[in-house]
Design a protein around this motif. Structure first.
Motif, PDB file in Angstrom:
ATOM      1  N   GLN A   1      -8.340   5.734   0.470  1.00 29.79           N
ATOM      2  CA  GLN A   1      -7.078   5.761  -0.277  1.00 29.79           C
ATOM      3  C   GLN A   1      -7.281   6.081  -1.765  1.00 29.79           C
ATOM      4  OE1 GLN A   1      -5.469   1.910   0.532  1.00 29.79           O
ATOM      5  NE2 GLN A   1      -6.792   0.843  -0.904  1.00 29.79           N
ATOM      6  N   GLU A   2      -6.269   6.633  -2.373  1.00 35.04           N
ATOM      7  CA  GLU A   2      -6.294   6.875  -3.818  1.00 35.04           C
ATOM      8  C   GLU A   2      -5.171   6.094  -4.476  1.00 35.04           C
ATOM      9  OE1 GLU A   2      -6.688  10.922  -5.035  1.00 35.04           O
ATOM     10  OE2 GLU A   2      -8.486  11.232  -3.811  1.00 35.04           O
TER      11      GLU A   2
ATOM     12  N   PRO B   1      -6.086  10.659   1.846  1.00 36.06           N
ATOM     13  CA  PRO B   1      -5.608  10.112   0.578  1.00 36.06           C
ATOM     14  C   PRO B   1      -4.352  10.802   0.031  1.00 36.06           C
ATOM     15  CG  PRO B   1      -7.364  11.667   0.166  1.00 36.06           C
ATOM     16  CD  PRO B   1      -7.155  11.638   1.656  1.00 36.06           C
ATOM     17  N   ALA B   2      -3.761  11.735   0.774  1.00 34.53           N
ATOM     18  CA  ALA B   2      -2.636  12.515   0.210  1.00 34.53           C
ATOM     19  C   ALA B   2      -1.499  11.619  -0.290  1.00 34.53           C
ATOM     20  CB  ALA B   2      -2.113  13.502   1.259  1.00 34.53           C
ATOM     21  N   ILE B   3      -1.153  10.635   0.533  1.00 34.43           N
ATOM     22  CA  ILE B   3      -0.035   9.752   0.188  1.00 34.43           C
ATOM     23  C   ILE B   3      -0.590   8.443  -0.376  1.00 34.43           C
ATOM     24  CG2 ILE B   3       2.079   8.670   1.068  1.00 34.43           C
ATOM     25  CD1 ILE B   3       1.979  11.718   1.650  1.00 34.43           C
ATOM     26  N   ALA B   4      -0.310   8.149  -1.636  1.00 32.09           N
ATOM     27  CA  ALA B   4      -0.704   6.860  -2.218  1.00 32.09           C
ATOM     28  C   ALA B   4       0.481   5.915  -2.094  1.00 32.09           C
ATOM     29  CB  ALA B   4      -1.088   7.028  -3.680  1.00 32.09           C
ATOM     30  N   ARG B   5       0.188   4.636  -1.866  1.00 31.23           N
ATOM     31  CA  ARG B   5       1.298   3.709  -1.676  1.00 31.23           C
ATOM     32  C   ARG B   5       1.002   2.345  -2.280  1.00 31.23           C
ATOM     33  NH1 ARG B   5       0.104   0.158   2.207  1.00 31.23           N
ATOM     34  NH2 ARG B   5       2.032  -0.396   3.205  1.00 31.23           N
ATOM     35  N   LYS B   6       2.078   1.652  -2.603  1.00 33.63           N
ATOM     36  CA  LYS B   6       1.953   0.289  -3.120  1.00 33.63           C
ATOM     37  C   LYS B   6       3.105  -0.536  -2.541  1.00 33.63           C
ATOM     38  CE  LYS B   6       1.426  -2.042  -7.576  1.00 33.63           C
ATOM     39  NZ  LYS B   6       1.811  -1.832  -8.982  1.00 33.63           N
ATOM     40  N   LEU B   7       2.733  -1.612  -1.872  1.00 36.15           N
ATOM     41  CA  LEU B   7       3.718  -2.461  -1.179  1.00 36.15           C
ATOM     42  C   LEU B   7       4.069  -3.671  -2.035  1.00 36.15           C
ATOM     43  CD1 LEU B   7       5.238  -3.302   1.458  1.00 36.15           C
ATOM     44  CD2 LEU B   7       3.122  -4.490   2.126  1.00 36.15           C
ATOM     45  N   HIS B   8       5.354  -3.922  -2.168  1.00 34.06           N
ATOM     46  CA  HIS B   8       5.839  -5.092  -2.903  1.00 34.06           C
ATOM     47  C   HIS B   8       6.635  -5.971  -1.944  1.00 34.06           C
ATOM     48  CE1 HIS B   8       5.414  -1.635  -5.549  1.00 34.06           C
ATOM     49  NE2 HIS B   8       5.110  -2.468  -6.519  1.00 34.06           N
ATOM     50  N   HIS B   9       6.381  -7.275  -2.009  1.00 35.48           N
ATOM     51  CA  HIS B   9       7.091  -8.241  -1.162  1.00 35.48           C
ATOM     52  C   HIS B   9       8.289  -8.785  -1.935  1.00 35.48           C
ATOM     53  CE1 HIS B   9       3.800  -8.631   1.850  1.00 35.48           C
ATOM     54  NE2 HIS B   9       3.103  -8.151   0.834  1.00 35.48           N
TER      55      HIS B   9
ATOM     56  N   ILE C   1       9.550  -3.519  -0.711  1.00 36.03           N
ATOM     57  CA  ILE C   1       9.803  -2.273  -1.440  1.00 36.03           C
ATOM     58  C   ILE C   1       8.474  -1.527  -1.461  1.00 36.03           C
ATOM     59  CG2 ILE C   1      10.437  -1.252  -3.655  1.00 36.03           C
ATOM     60  CD1 ILE C   1      11.743  -4.026  -4.302  1.00 36.03           C
ATOM     61  N   THR C   2       8.447  -0.355  -0.845  1.00 34.04           N
ATOM     62  CA  THR C   2       7.223   0.433  -0.921  1.00 34.04           C
ATOM     63  C   THR C   2       7.446   1.629  -1.832  1.00 34.04           C
ATOM     64  OG1 THR C   2       6.760  -0.219   1.356  1.00 34.04           O
ATOM     65  CG2 THR C   2       5.325   1.436   0.394  1.00 34.04           C
ATOM     66  N   TRP C   3       6.467   1.847  -2.698  1.00 32.01           N
ATOM     67  CA  TRP C   3       6.482   2.976  -3.630  1.00 32.01           C
ATOM     68  C   TRP C   3       5.371   3.930  -3.206  1.00 32.01           C
ATOM     69  CZ3 TRP C   3       9.382   4.935  -7.470  1.00 32.01           C
ATOM     70  CH2 TRP C   3       8.791   5.863  -8.344  1.00 32.01           C
ATOM     71  N   PHE C   4       5.743   5.183  -2.942  1.00 33.79           N
ATOM     72  CA  PHE C   4       4.787   6.198  -2.500  1.00 33.79           C
ATOM     73  C   PHE C   4       4.698   7.299  -3.555  1.00 33.79           C
ATOM     74  CE2 PHE C   4       6.895   4.480   1.279  1.00 33.79           C
ATOM     75  CZ  PHE C   4       5.875   4.271   2.185  1.00 33.79           C
ATOM     76  N   GLU C   5       3.512   7.872  -3.734  1.00 34.48           N
ATOM     77  CA  GLU C   5       3.347   9.042  -4.618  1.00 34.48           C
ATOM     78  C   GLU C   5       2.521  10.114  -3.910  1.00 34.48           C
ATOM     79  OE1 GLU C   5       3.414   6.659  -8.940  1.00 34.48           O
ATOM     80  OE2 GLU C   5       1.711   7.950  -8.444  1.00 34.48           O
ATOM     81  N   PHE C   6       2.934  11.361  -4.081  1.00 31.27           N
ATOM     82  CA  PHE C   6       2.238  12.472  -3.428  1.00 31.27           C
ATOM     83  C   PHE C   6       2.544  13.772  -4.165  1.00 31.27           C
ATOM     84  CE2 PHE C   6       6.280  13.598  -1.433  1.00 31.27           C
ATOM     85  CZ  PHE C   6       6.897  12.371  -1.275  1.00 31.27           C
ATOM     86  N   ALA C   7       1.695  14.767  -3.943  1.00 27.86           N
ATOM     87  CA  ALA C   7       1.914  16.086  -4.545  1.00 27.86           C
ATOM     88  C   ALA C   7       3.035  16.799  -3.779  1.00 27.86           C
ATOM     89  CB  ALA C   7       0.630  16.901  -4.481  1.00 27.86           C
TER      90      ALA C   7
END
Lengths: 184, 184
Positions: A74-75, A123-131, A142-148
């Motif tokens: 992951q990135e 690693p294309a899709i980076a993600r961060k999970l919030h409870h 709430i999930t926040w995703f970042e990608f090109a």
């Protein structure tokens, strides 16, 4: 307060321009012009469209083996090329939360391959999970995703696979918000 | 806010008189005269000794099989004969929270028999677990126990067994507060 708390503030400010707000299941959210991410739990303010709050936390389902695979590929967020983002708040139903840990794990991974599907898009899709559930928020996660931009299709595939899974039967509200960084 | 949030307010009011406050590990808490339990997350107030906040939540480790056993024997709070209580806030260390779900489950139950030990003392000891870590509180968990005076020895045995377990190596702060109901 702790430094794992974040607020997603939809309004007129912030580095992320909102392209689209789509209700996947249940009530939608209004479409703000921009979203900014702030540290801490920021109270609602009348000049914002909405504020969604969450806290990053310990892993709830991932095994050590799975985690090793995730960490190895992951990135992180904020890659210069990752100018597309998605903010996806979801809520699970009472039946989900009433289940024991092993029942939820079975549905999440044994039947639905949630972790395995996510791994395919690293690693294309980076993600961060919030409870959010235990904070008394309207959504559970709430999930926040970042990608090109070139990976938008893969991201849509990832969501399609998850939404077709057994786990998604337990989701009673989902909003899919797409954003683009730094566009005036 | 949600209806699973509770505040334990140590001060001069409330149905529970504080008999003893003992630091088991790490810093202690000051000894208030009384404790009252309120709904919601109540902010600190200068006329109180302390306020501890937590939220009841979904089960994190218990399997369906274990849960069936628990539900078949456990009793609720507020039994007339259960005039003794214990309020035990604990904090686990960073190593605990960095572990994956299966590693934590192995330590909690396979090695430490946390659930099995608790089962031995049902229905005499009633308990309610509140999660505090993701609320940014100083403790990670607050457990409230109720039992009849005749079961005080069994309750001490239960704590002794848990504190001797591998899981307790990951606890870096614990305060043991004993209370008696309705004593003027």
């Amino acid at each position: 307060m702790n430094d794992r708390m974040f607020s997603f503030i939809g309004g007129t400010e912030g580095p992320w321009r909102v392209e689209r707000v789509m209700a996947v299941k249940g009530d939608t959210l209004a479409k703000p012009a921009r979203v900014k991410i702030a540290s801490g739990l920021i109270p609602d303010a009348t000049d914002n469209t909405w504020t969604l709050r969450g806290v990053t936390s310990n892993q709830r389902y991932t095994t050590q083996e799975e985690n090793k695979k995730l960490v190895s590929v992951q990135e992180g967020l904020n890659r210069p090329e990752a100018t597309c983002a998605a903010l996806i708040p979801i809520r699970k139903n009472a039946a989900w939360w009433a289940m024991s840990q092993d029942q939820r794990r079975d549905i999440l991974e044994k039947h639905s391959k949630h972790i395995e599907i996510g791994l395919r898009y690293l690693p294309a899709i980076a993600r961060k999970l919030h409870h959010s559930r235990d904070l008394g928020e309207p959504f559970d996660f709430i999930t926040w995703f970042e990608f090109a931009p070139t990976h938008t299709h893969e991201f849509d595939e990832l969501l399609h696979a998850l939404r077709a899974s057994e786990e998604w039967n337990y989701i009673d509200r989902e909003v899919d918000i797409r954003l683009v960084r730094g566009v005036a």
